[in-house]
Design a protein around this motif. Structure first.
Motif, mmCIF file in Angstrom:
data_model
loop_
_atom_site.group_PDB
_atom_site.id
_atom_site.type_symbol
_atom_site.label_atom_id
_atom_site.label_comp_id
_atom_site.label_asym_id
_atom_site.label_seq_id
_atom_site.Cartn_x
_atom_site.Cartn_y
_atom_site.Cartn_z
ATOM 1 N N GLU A 239 1.143 -1.465 0.231
ATOM 2 C CA GLU A 239 -0.174 0.040 0.251
ATOM 3 C C GLU A 239 0.875 1.415 -0.023
ATOM 4 O O GLU A 239 0.026 2.329 -0.730
ATOM 5 C CB GLU A 239 -0.835 0.277 1.385
ATOM 6 N N LEU A 241 4.589 2.587 -0.760
ATOM 7 C CA LEU A 241 5.818 2.073 -1.597
ATOM 8 C C LEU A 241 7.024 4.061 -1.664
ATOM 9 O O LEU A 241 6.037 4.959 -1.244
ATOM 10 C CB LEU A 241 5.923 2.307 -2.749
ATOM 11 N N LEU A 259 3.782 -0.257 -11.265
ATOM 12 C CA LEU A 259 3.445 -0.426 -9.983
ATOM 13 C C LEU A 259 2.274 -0.897 -9.145
ATOM 14 O O LEU A 259 1.433 -1.770 -10.009
ATOM 15 C CB LEU A 259 2.364 1.255 -9.489
ATOM 16 N N LEU A 263 -1.671 0.229 -4.751
ATOM 17 C CA LEU A 263 -0.851 1.194 -3.610
ATOM 18 C C LEU A 263 -2.007 1.752 -3.440
ATOM 19 O O LEU A 263 -2.443 2.886 -4.793
ATOM 20 C CB LEU A 263 0.196 0.889 -4.787
ATOM 21 N N LEU A 266 2.889 6.710 -2.572
ATOM 22 C CA LEU A 266 3.915 6.438 -3.259
ATOM 23 C C LEU A 266 5.327 7.792 -3.104
ATOM 24 O O LEU A 266 4.708 8.770 -3.435
ATOM 25 C CB LEU A 266 3.967 6.793 -4.950
#
Length: 361
Positions: A239, A241, A259, A263, A266
């Motif tokens: 979830e 990154l 991705l 996710l 980011l």
């Protein structure tokens, strides 16, 4: 009378009122019986009142028991939690040890679940004895700036759920075996460097199907291949990154990053390309709603990524990008669902914060 703040008194008062009301019904000989719902509530209150009376009669005994339980839990917690590092992130709270010999004694703390060595200087390596902590769930080594290596048999720490290695700048690589820590949910500070057979790679981590948060640091001498970031698509539960770049080879700036579909957040840090990297998603739908870009050589946001990924971004942070020039209107065109924007330290904005509420939309 406050029912919320004095429930014991409220029970007594309400019981008296219910009993009085019941007797009035009976005395007047009304045809209708005492309200069934009220009768049921009266019975419930009687039970609660009995309980309160027992507690009051045995108040001293209860307090003694509670005190004993509290003390016992405190002892248990002290056996399970060991905070040797600093709580604060400020460098003014400096902790330094002569060497890491004292860490060998940790092997006797078999029930330890949480260990923090955060910010402690002059720990160059972790002793192999630390892997004997079979019940350890959280290992926090953030900002152990002298740490150079991790135990080669780290794979035996099967209970680990959180492994925090952020700001361990001298770590050269990740040992094989991390991919066997199948309970991991948080892994911060994963290092990519020149590849050898003894190093763990991104592809290896795809086996960690409970991993929710991952931060990756690409070292200056790293050898990166397209497939490295393509493998991110296999992280089915990821979830959050973060990818930070220490490498400055511009030939790597066009490597696409695929991705995973779940996710949500980011963070790209110190990206050296002039244009935003190619961000691809596994599926047409992307859950990504927050994008943060901090530091680096970025000059333009309007590049690549004309896909579903951009459509869902609602929160955007742009910080310390001295070469970037962009306006809010441009960003709203690129990210049509924007609800919040923060820009700090970019070429045409010292600081700007905007939210959808400010426009009355």
């Amino acid at each position: 009378m406050s029912i919320r703040t004095n429930p014991m008194k409220a029970v007594d008062v309400l019981l008296k009122r219910l009993r009085r009301t019941r007797s009035i019904f009976q005395e007047r000989g009304r045809n209708e019986p005492f309200d069934g719902k009220s009768e049921k509530l009266s019975q419930e209150l009687e039970k609660i009142n009995d309980l309160f009376l027992r507690v009051k009669r045995n108040e001293d005994e209860l307090l003694d028991t509670l005190t004993e339980v509290y003390g016992r839990l405190g002892k248990l917690d002290r056996k399970r939690i060991l905070q040797l590092g600093r709580w604060q992130d400020s460098t003014s709270h400096h902790i330094e040890v002569e060497n890491e010999e004292f860490l060998k004694e940790l092997r006797f703390l078999k029930g330890l679940k949480y260990l923090s060595l955060r910010g402690i200087s002059r720990i160059f390596k972790l002793p192999s004895s630390i892997v004997q902590l079979k019940n350890l769930e959280i290992l926090d080594l953030k900002a152990c700036h002298n740490l150079e290596t991790l135990p080669s048999d780290i794979s035996s720490m099967k209970s680990l759920t959180n492994l925090i290695l952020s700001q361990c700048n001298l770590l050269d690589a990740m040992p094989k075996g991390i991919e066997k820590l199948t309970q991991l949910k948080v892994l911060k500070g994963f290092v990519i460097n020149s590849f050898t057979k003894t190093h763990c790679r991104i592809l290896d981590l795809s086996r960690l199907n409970q991993l929710r948060r991952l931060s990756i640091h690409i070292k200056a001498e790293a050898a990166i291949k397209d497939i490295d970031f393509e493998n991110l698509k296999q992280f089915s539960a990821l979830e959050h990154l973060k990818i930070s770049w220490g490498v400055s080879d511009t030939s790597y700036s066009d490597i696409p990053i695929t991705l995973p579909s779940k996710l949500k957040k980011l963070h790209l840090e110190c990206f050296f390309g002039q244009k935003i990297p190619k961000l691809k998603v596994v599926e047409l739908f992307s859950a990504l709603h927050e994008l943060k870009i901090t530091g680096g050589k970025l000059q333009s946001m309007n590049h690549h990524n004309r896909n579903k990924m951009r459509k869902n971004v609602e929160i955007l942070h742009l910080k310390y990008l001295k070469d970037l020039k962009v306006d809010l209107r441009d960003l709203q065109k690129i990210f049509p669902r924007l609800k919040y924007v923060e820009m700090k330290g970019i070429s045409n904005h010292t600081y700007t914060e905007w939210s959808i509420d400010q426009t009355g939309r």
